[in-house]
Design a protein around this motif. Structure first.
Motif, mmCIF file in Angstrom:
data_model
loop_
_atom_site.group_PDB
_atom_site.id
_atom_site.type_symbol
_atom_site.label_atom_id
_atom_site.label_comp_id
_atom_site.label_asym_id
_atom_site.label_seq_id
_atom_site.Cartn_x
_atom_site.Cartn_y
_atom_site.Cartn_z
ATOM 1 N N LEU A 79 0.673 -1.376 -0.077
ATOM 2 C CA LEU A 79 0.123 0.038 -0.033
ATOM 3 C C LEU A 79 0.776 1.179 -0.046
ATOM 4 O O LEU A 79 0.673 2.303 -0.759
ATOM 5 C CB LEU A 79 -0.848 -0.081 1.283
ATOM 6 N N SER A 83 1.384 4.081 -3.105
ATOM 7 C CA SER A 83 0.805 5.296 -2.968
ATOM 8 C C SER A 83 1.898 6.104 -3.023
ATOM 9 O O SER A 83 1.834 7.248 -3.842
ATOM 10 C CB SER A 83 0.674 5.711 -1.350
ATOM 11 N N TYR A 86 2.226 6.649 -6.839
ATOM 12 C CA TYR A 86 1.179 7.478 -7.308
ATOM 13 C C TYR A 86 1.503 9.051 -7.207
ATOM 14 O O TYR A 86 1.538 9.891 -7.981
ATOM 15 C CB TYR A 86 -0.214 7.227 -6.628
ATOM 16 N N PHE A 96 -6.497 16.671 -4.617
ATOM 17 C CA PHE A 96 -6.371 15.357 -4.462
ATOM 18 C C PHE A 96 -5.000 15.197 -3.714
ATOM 19 O O PHE A 96 -5.189 14.638 -2.456
ATOM 20 C CB PHE A 96 -6.600 14.305 -5.429
ATOM 21 N N VAL A 100 -4.485 14.070 0.065
ATOM 22 C CA VAL A 100 -3.637 12.802 0.587
ATOM 23 C C VAL A 100 -2.333 13.233 1.356
ATOM 24 O O VAL A 100 -2.208 12.620 2.423
ATOM 25 C CB VAL A 100 -3.011 12.015 -0.833
ATOM 26 N N ALA A 103 -3.602 13.925 4.836
ATOM 27 C CA ALA A 103 -3.768 12.874 5.571
ATOM 28 C C ALA A 103 -2.693 11.872 5.910
ATOM 29 O O ALA A 103 -2.702 11.501 7.028
ATOM 30 C CB ALA A 103 -4.761 11.950 4.701
ATOM 31 N N LEU A 107 -1.934 11.110 9.712
ATOM 32 C CA LEU A 107 -2.037 9.703 10.063
ATOM 33 C C LEU A 107 -0.760 9.818 11.158
ATOM 34 O O LEU A 107 -0.501 8.825 11.913
ATOM 35 C CB LEU A 107 -1.836 8.787 9.078
ATOM 36 N N LEU A 145 2.092 3.080 8.229
ATOM 37 C CA LEU A 145 1.779 3.567 6.559
ATOM 38 C C LEU A 145 2.575 4.862 6.314
ATOM 39 O O LEU A 145 3.401 4.747 5.129
ATOM 40 C CB LEU A 145 0.367 3.520 6.253
ATOM 41 N N LEU B 12 -3.903 4.872 -7.799
ATOM 42 C CA LEU B 12 -4.842 6.020 -7.041
ATOM 43 C C LEU B 12 -5.443 5.356 -5.952
ATOM 44 O O LEU B 12 -5.579 6.211 -4.680
ATOM 45 C CB LEU B 12 -5.795 6.442 -8.172
ATOM 46 N N SER B 14 -4.576 2.717 -3.774
ATOM 47 C CA SER B 14 -3.644 2.894 -2.668
ATOM 48 C C SER B 14 -3.289 4.152 -2.097
ATOM 49 O O SER B 14 -3.366 4.280 -1.005
ATOM 50 C CB SER B 14 -2.438 2.254 -3.043
ATOM 51 N N ALA B 15 -3.075 5.235 -2.907
ATOM 52 C CA ALA B 15 -3.018 6.604 -2.474
ATOM 53 C C ALA B 15 -4.264 7.045 -1.530
ATOM 54 O O ALA B 15 -3.912 7.732 -0.648
ATOM 55 C CB ALA B 15 -2.857 7.478 -3.566
ATOM 56 N N SER B 16 -5.245 6.811 -1.704
ATOM 57 C CA SER B 16 -6.646 7.063 -1.212
ATOM 58 C C SER B 16 -6.695 6.417 0.223
ATOM 59 O O SER B 16 -7.389 7.133 0.842
ATOM 60 C CB SER B 16 -7.972 6.696 -2.010
ATOM 61 N N VAL B 17 -5.900 5.382 0.535
ATOM 62 C CA VAL B 17 -6.138 4.649 1.696
ATOM 63 C C VAL B 17 -5.881 5.485 2.998
ATOM 64 O O VAL B 17 -6.618 5.515 3.747
ATOM 65 C CB VAL B 17 -5.240 3.194 1.640
ATOM 66 N N SER B 18 -5.012 6.504 2.650
ATOM 67 C CA SER B 18 -4.450 7.309 3.896
ATOM 68 C C SER B 18 -5.580 8.116 4.445
ATOM 69 O O SER B 18 -5.976 8.288 5.367
ATOM 70 C CB SER B 18 -3.316 8.150 3.553
ATOM 71 N N VAL B 19 -6.282 8.808 3.206
ATOM 72 C CA VAL B 19 -7.554 9.601 3.384
ATOM 73 C C VAL B 19 -8.852 8.822 4.128
ATOM 74 O O VAL B 19 -9.071 9.342 4.953
ATOM 75 C CB VAL B 19 -7.890 10.074 2.054
#
Lengths: 285, 288
Positions: A79, A83, A86, A96, A100, A103, A107, A145, B12, B14-19
């Motif tokens: 993951l 991420s 990307y 976006f 991220v 976030a 986190l 993460l 994309l 995977s990147a959203s997982v944090s959010v």
């Protein structure tokens, strides 16, 4: 002349402050090694605790910690790397990416006990996993993460642009360029993040307190839906909850030493790997 | 081409997982704790006593936990800031390159020592020292906790402050030295002011770590839920309260929900410190 003297004095004061910090670090490590080394034996590492933790070994706690960390890294590593790819290779500056990034920072700042509460609410109760390896691993995965994303990003950024351009110029698609000409070079740097994550996951107590840890289990876990013992929790209980704290002192030191060695070996590995990786790419920029 | 698109979409996702994770954290803390605000009511939180288990009248006042957390955090910051900032100055400006190569990773190792090990060390070595130095009945108090927490915040403060000091443009120093200022004057009047924002961000980040730290305070602050300003009194922090009590509550009870409220308060604090630190770092970060 006068200012020179002031400068020398100032330098020595700063030096004193800095080395006093290192002295404290060294003393903590020294104290735990000195008092823990005598306890370490094959029986201690491979045996089950007996007599309420006062005798025997810590094998199930080692197994539990290994299981939790393995689970966490299996989830967080792909993951985190995806991420990072990307964010560095595909994402364009915009709402976006901004979200991220916020976030990830958020986190990274969430207190570990709050991760525990969250894991309890979502994994243990809502998904009904109960207190289990999977609930603990997933909680730890979210916790590490951000570390993995940030270090993977750094690794990707360190690969020179020309590597990508060379591949794209030959008509490769973007993914092929990344897969063949970027990832192989970024991989050692990414491993730094993974290793740091392992070190952190192995040492954390608060998140597993609420999601998985048990003080004593007579058997090893059979599936990912079982509870496990874990080294940090074992140390916490021995040091604060045990009815006869003085009696179990050697066991406390032994457990602390094993935990410290595991965590420090991983951290040291990460530091060495990172400095080698950085040196390699310094010349290419 | 569809393969490229699929990969892009996967990344994309995977990147959203944090959010999603951050959203879920807020959502689930409120889901489990939110009901407390309605029944028994938000007013119960504004109370001076935290007595969650009682035959007569349970009280869920957050004040003692808040003051406990704040006392320990401010003490720890007061200890950590001079060590952290001076350490950063030494490493960035004074230490020789070889010295730096040893100091940086060594201090980084401190950041890696598990908090439960630091707490254990505090329990056995530090608390007895604090006890005998101040002639107390017990060494388990806010000061012991704060010293250990300072130790845990120092690596963060050093790392980020050092970055900030190093990012001060060379031309600033050269200009100052050319005007006849000594190295010390240059450091005090030019380099430090120019890296102040980074140092403040570092301290805020360190405070975020301190206020969220659980095991150390659970093990060495004594855990008496009382309102006090004295470093030598036993205190109970928000984090320690959750860790100590969550294991024994009935799921869905008022006490259970109150602990989630404590978690929300904690999250808001750390989130605020993080955003603050990030915004300063961003606004003043890039000078060169």
């Amino acid at each position: 002349m006068k200012s020179n003297r002031a400068e020398t004095l100032f330098n020595w004061a700063m030096r004193l402050v800095t080395y006093s910090i290192t002295a404290v670090i060294a003393y903590i490590i020294f104290d735990i090694i000195r008092n823990g080394i005598g306890v370490i034996s094959w029986e201690f590492l491979s045996g089950f605790p007996s007599n309420g933790g006062a005798e025997g070994g810590i094998f199930p706690a080692i197994v539990g910690t290994v299981a939790l960390v393995t689970g966490a890294i299996i989830v967080a590593l792909p993951l985190g790397i995806a991420s990072a790819i990307y964010l560095t290779e595909y994402g364009k500056q915009g709402k976006f990416i901004e979200t991220v990034r916020l976030a990830i920072v958020t986190l990274a700042g969430v207190p570990s006990i709050v991760f525990g509460l969250f894991g309890l609410g979502l994994f243990v109760l809502y998904f009904d996993f109960g207190a289990s390896i999977i609930a603990g691993s997933l909680t730890l995965a979210l916790m590490i993460l951000p570390t993995i994303i940030v270090t993977s990003e750094e690794a990707l950024r360190a690969v020179p642009r020309s590597y990508r351009e060379g591949s794209l110029a030959l008509g490769c698609t973007q993914w092929t360029a990344i897969r063949t000409n970027v990832l192989p070079y970024a991989l050692p740097g990414m491993m730094t993040g993974a290793i740091l994550g392992i070190g952190r996951a192995a040492g954390e107590t608060a998140p597993i307190l609420l999601t998985v840890a048990a003080f004593f289990l007579p058997t090893l876990p059979n599936s990912i839906f079982d509870q496990v013992m874990a080294l940090p929790y074992h140390l916490y209980v021995l040091a604060t909850q045990h009815p006869d704290i003085e009696l179990v002192r050697p066991m406390q030191y032994g457990t602390a030493l094993v935990l410290l060695v595991i965590v420090l070996v991983f951290n040291l590995g990460a530091i060495i790997l990172r400095s080698r990786f950085q040196k390699k790419f310094k010349s290419l920029h | 081409m569809w393969k490229e698109k699929a990969i892009r979409l996967g990344l994309l996702g995977s990147a959203s997982v944090s959010v999603i994770a951050v959203a879920l954290i807020f959502l689930f803390l409120f889901r489990e704790g939110g009901e407390f605000l309605v029944s028994p009511g938000i007013g119960k939180l504004f109370d001076t006593r935290w007595i969650p288990v009682s035959f007569v009248n349970e009280r869920y006042g957050l004040y003692p936990l808040l003051t406990g957390s704040l006392l320990v955090t401010f003490l720890a910051t007061a200890i950590a800031v001079p060590f952290g900032v001076f350490g950063a100055i030494y490493i960035a400006e004074i230490a020789k390159p070889r010295e730096r190569e040893f100091l940086k990773p060594f201090i980084e190792i401190l950041a890696g020592i598990p908090s439960v090990v630091i707490g254990f060390f505090g329990l056995i070595i530090l608390a007895p020292i604090v006890k005998s130095v101040f002639g107390l009945y017990s060494g388990l108090n806010a000061l012991s906790g704060a010293i250990l927490l300072a130790l845990m915040a120092i690596p963060t403060i050093i790392a980020i402050s050092e970055d900030a000091i190093k990012s001060c443009p060379k031309s600033y120093r050269q200009a100052s030295l050319a005007m006849g200022a000594s190295r010390l004057q240059t450091l005090w009047r030019v380099v430090l002011p120019s890296s102040l924002s980074g140092i403040v961000a570092a301290v805020a980040l360190g405070m975020g770590r301190v206020i969220g730290e659980t095991m150390v305070v659970l093990m060495v602050t004594g855990n008496a839920a009382q309102i006090t300003l004295s470093p030598l009194e036993s205190v109970r922090t928000m984090t320690a309260t959750i860790a100590a009590e969550m294991g024994e509550v009935a799921f869905g009870s008022d006490h259970y929900r109150a602990l989630f409220i404590v978690g929300i308060v904690l999250l808001v604090f750390t989130f605020g410190l993080n955003v603050f630190s990030r915004s300063i770092y961003r606004r003043f970060g890039n000078k060169s």
